[in-house]
Write a protein that holds these residues in place. Structure first.
Motif, PDB file in Angstrom:
ATOM      1  N   TRP A  44     -10.636  -9.879   5.149  1.00 32.80           N
ATOM      2  CA  TRP A  44     -11.316 -10.173   3.890  1.00 32.80           C
ATOM      3  C   TRP A  44     -12.450  -9.184   3.645  1.00 32.80           C
ATOM      4  N   LEU A  45     -13.219  -8.889   4.676  1.00 32.31           N
ATOM      5  CA  LEU A  45     -14.335  -7.946   4.532  1.00 32.31           C
ATOM      6  C   LEU A  45     -13.830  -6.559   4.167  1.00 32.31           C
ATOM      7  N   ALA A  46     -12.750  -6.121   4.802  1.00 27.02           N
ATOM      8  CA  ALA A  46     -12.165  -4.824   4.457  1.00 27.02           C
ATOM      9  C   ALA A  46     -11.696  -4.830   3.007  1.00 27.02           C
ATOM     10  N   GLY A  47     -11.032  -5.903   2.597  1.00 23.34           N
ATOM     11  CA  GLY A  47     -10.563  -6.002   1.216  1.00 23.34           C
ATOM     12  C   GLY A  47     -11.709  -6.023   0.229  1.00 23.34           C
ATOM     13  N   CYS A  48     -12.763  -6.732   0.547  1.00 27.09           N
ATOM     14  CA  CYS A  48     -13.913  -6.812  -0.355  1.00 27.09           C
ATOM     15  C   CYS A  48     -14.627  -5.466  -0.466  1.00 27.09           C
ATOM     16  N   THR A  49     -14.727  -4.749   0.632  1.00 26.31           N
ATOM     17  CA  THR A  49     -15.366  -3.425   0.611  1.00 26.31           C
ATOM     18  C   THR A  49     -14.557  -2.448  -0.235  1.00 26.31           C
ATOM     19  N   VAL A  50     -13.256  -2.396   0.012  1.00 24.31           N
ATOM     20  CA  VAL A  50     -12.396  -1.528  -0.796  1.00 24.31           C
ATOM     21  C   VAL A  50     -12.408  -2.005  -2.243  1.00 24.31           C
ATOM     22  N   GLY A  51     -12.427  -3.321  -2.441  1.00 19.93           N
ATOM     23  CA  GLY A  51     -12.456  -3.875  -3.786  1.00 19.93           C
ATOM     24  C   GLY A  51     -13.709  -3.479  -4.558  1.00 19.93           C
ATOM     25  N   ALA A  52     -14.845  -3.428  -3.885  1.00 16.91           N
ATOM     26  CA  ALA A  52     -16.075  -3.018  -4.568  1.00 16.91           C
ATOM     27  C   ALA A  52     -15.956  -1.583  -5.075  1.00 16.91           C
ATOM     28  N   TRP A  53     -15.433  -0.702  -4.239  1.00 23.27           N
ATOM     29  CA  TRP A  53     -15.228   0.684  -4.676  1.00 23.27           C
ATOM     30  C   TRP A  53     -14.165   0.762  -5.768  1.00 23.27           C
ATOM     31  N   THR A  54     -13.134  -0.055  -5.643  1.00 21.77           N
ATOM     32  CA  THR A  54     -12.077  -0.071  -6.641  1.00 21.77           C
ATOM     33  C   THR A  54     -12.609  -0.562  -7.982  1.00 21.77           C
ATOM     34  N   GLY A  55     -13.417  -1.611  -7.964  1.00 15.16           N
ATOM     35  CA  GLY A  55     -14.006  -2.115  -9.209  1.00 15.16           C
ATOM     36  C   GLY A  55     -14.855  -1.063  -9.897  1.00 15.16           C
ATOM     37  N   PHE A  56     -15.631  -0.328  -9.110  1.00 18.67           N
ATOM     38  CA  PHE A  56     -16.438   0.760  -9.667  1.00 18.67           C
ATOM     39  C   PHE A  56     -15.537   1.822 -10.287  1.00 18.67           C
ATOM     40  N   ALA A  57     -14.491   2.200  -9.560  1.00 17.54           N
ATOM     41  CA  ALA A  57     -13.578   3.241 -10.051  1.00 17.54           C
ATOM     42  C   ALA A  57     -12.782   2.761 -11.256  1.00 17.54           C
ATOM     43  N   LEU A  58     -12.420   1.487 -11.304  1.00 22.18           N
ATOM     44  CA  LEU A  58     -11.663   0.980 -12.447  1.00 22.18           C
ATOM     45  C   LEU A  58     -12.450   1.087 -13.743  1.00 22.18           C
ATOM     46  N   VAL A  59     -13.763   0.972 -13.674  1.00 21.32           N
ATOM     47  CA  VAL A  59     -14.592   1.073 -14.878  1.00 21.32           C
ATOM     48  C   VAL A  59     -14.791   2.528 -15.281  1.00 21.32           C
ATOM     49  N   TYR A  60     -15.058   3.416 -14.319  1.00 23.20           N
ATOM     50  CA  TYR A  60     -15.387   4.800 -14.638  1.00 23.20           C
ATOM     51  C   TYR A  60     -14.194   5.752 -14.629  1.00 23.20           C
ATOM     52  N   ALA A  61     -13.229   5.510 -13.792  1.00 25.60           N
ATOM     53  CA  ALA A  61     -12.034   6.359 -13.705  1.00 25.60           C
ATOM     54  C   ALA A  61     -10.838   5.443 -13.437  1.00 25.60           C
ATOM     55  N   PRO A  62     -10.313   4.801 -14.485  1.00 26.60           N
ATOM     56  CA  PRO A  62      -9.290   3.766 -14.290  1.00 26.60           C
ATOM     57  C   PRO A  62      -8.070   4.202 -13.484  1.00 26.60           C
ATOM     58  N   VAL A  63      -7.637   5.443 -13.633  1.00 20.09           N
ATOM     59  CA  VAL A  63      -6.457   5.899 -12.885  1.00 20.09           C
ATOM     60  C   VAL A  63      -6.773   5.949 -11.392  1.00 20.09           C
ATOM     61  N   LEU A  70      -3.308 -12.674   3.048  1.00 13.38           N
ATOM     62  CA  LEU A  70      -3.934 -13.256   1.862  1.00 13.38           C
ATOM     63  C   LEU A  70      -5.430 -12.982   1.844  1.00 13.38           C
ATOM     64  N   ALA A  71      -6.037 -12.952   3.017  1.00 17.45           N
ATOM     65  CA  ALA A  71      -7.475 -12.710   3.095  1.00 17.45           C
ATOM     66  C   ALA A  71      -7.823 -11.322   2.576  1.00 17.45           C
ATOM     67  N   ALA A  72      -7.042 -10.313   2.944  1.00 16.53           N
ATOM     68  CA  ALA A  72      -7.316  -8.950   2.489  1.00 16.53           C
ATOM     69  C   ALA A  72      -7.126  -8.828   0.985  1.00 16.53           C
ATOM     70  N   ILE A  73      -6.066  -9.416   0.470  1.00 18.18           N
ATOM     71  CA  ILE A  73      -5.824  -9.350  -0.974  1.00 18.18           C
ATOM     72  C   ILE A  73      -6.886 -10.154  -1.721  1.00 18.18           C
ATOM     73  N   GLY A  74      -7.266 -11.309  -1.183  1.00 21.94           N
ATOM     74  CA  GLY A  74      -8.330 -12.098  -1.792  1.00 21.94           C
ATOM     75  C   GLY A  74      -9.643 -11.340  -1.834  1.00 21.94           C
ATOM     76  N   GLY A  75      -9.996 -10.683  -0.737  1.00 20.78           N
ATOM     77  CA  GLY A  75     -11.219  -9.870  -0.707  1.00 20.78           C
ATOM     78  C   GLY A  75     -11.161  -8.713  -1.685  1.00 20.78           C
ATOM     79  N   LEU A  76      -9.995  -8.078  -1.777  1.00 22.92           N
ATOM     80  CA  LEU A  76      -9.819  -6.970  -2.723  1.00 22.92           C
ATOM     81  C   LEU A  76     -10.052  -7.439  -4.152  1.00 22.92           C
ATOM     82  N   LEU A  77      -9.476  -8.576  -4.510  1.00 21.36           N
ATOM     83  CA  LEU A  77      -9.629  -9.087  -5.872  1.00 21.36           C
ATOM     84  C   LEU A  77     -11.052  -9.565  -6.152  1.00 21.36           C
ATOM     85  N   VAL A  78     -11.666 -10.223  -5.194  1.00 25.71           N
ATOM     86  CA  VAL A  78     -13.054 -10.678  -5.378  1.00 25.71           C
ATOM     87  C   VAL A  78     -13.980  -9.481  -5.553  1.00 25.71           C
ATOM     88  N   GLY A  79     -13.857  -8.490  -4.664  1.00 26.79           N
ATOM     89  CA  GLY A  79     -14.719  -7.307  -4.754  1.00 26.79           C
ATOM     90  C   GLY A  79     -14.511  -6.541  -6.045  1.00 26.79           C
TER      91      GLY A  79
END
Length: 120
Positions: free
Chosen positions: A7-26, A45-54
């Motif tokens: 979950w922590l790995a997913g949330c960390t990657v998710g935080a960077w992904t959320g930032f990139a989705l706003v500034y560079a969607p591709v 499920l924990a990794a995917i859940g963390g990714l989506l939350v982040g």
């Protein structure tokens, strides 16, 4: 697999992904898929859940900060900025964060069931 670590790995990657989705969607979409596919293959499920939350939380935070800045809460009221309609982005971010929360709860429940059954 350790659900907390996943979950922590997913949330960390998710935080960077959320930032990139706003500034560079591709770039954000590629990063999202690059993490989500192996997590789905590994059935974490924990990794995917963390990714989506982040991802969802950071998207919502960035959009809110941009709108507040434009509305004059962080800048002078004479900035002449009018915030655009970002309803689609807000709905996407909220849906991602909510779905991530649901998957996180499901991962916790599944982990506890496996632990009580004596399986790792």
């Amino acid at each position: 697999m350790n659900p907390r670590r996943d979950w922590l790995a997913g949330c960390t990657v998710g935080a960077w992904t959320g930032f990139a989705l706003v500034y560079a969607p591709v770039v954000g979409a590629v990063l999202f898929v690059a993490f989500a596919v192996p997590a789905a293959i590994g059935r974490s499920l924990a990794a995917i859940g963390g990714l989506l939350v982040g991802s969802g939380a950071v998207m919502l935070l960035m959009i809110a900060l941009a709108n507040w800045n434009c509305a004059g809460l962080f800048a002078g009221n004479d900035s002449g900025c009018t915030p655009p309609d970002l309803t689609g982005w807000l709905v996407a971010g909220a849906a991602m964060a909510l779905l991530g929360g649901v998957l996180t709860v499901l991962a916790i429940v599944g982990s506890r069931r496996r632990a009580s059954a004596g399986r790792p």
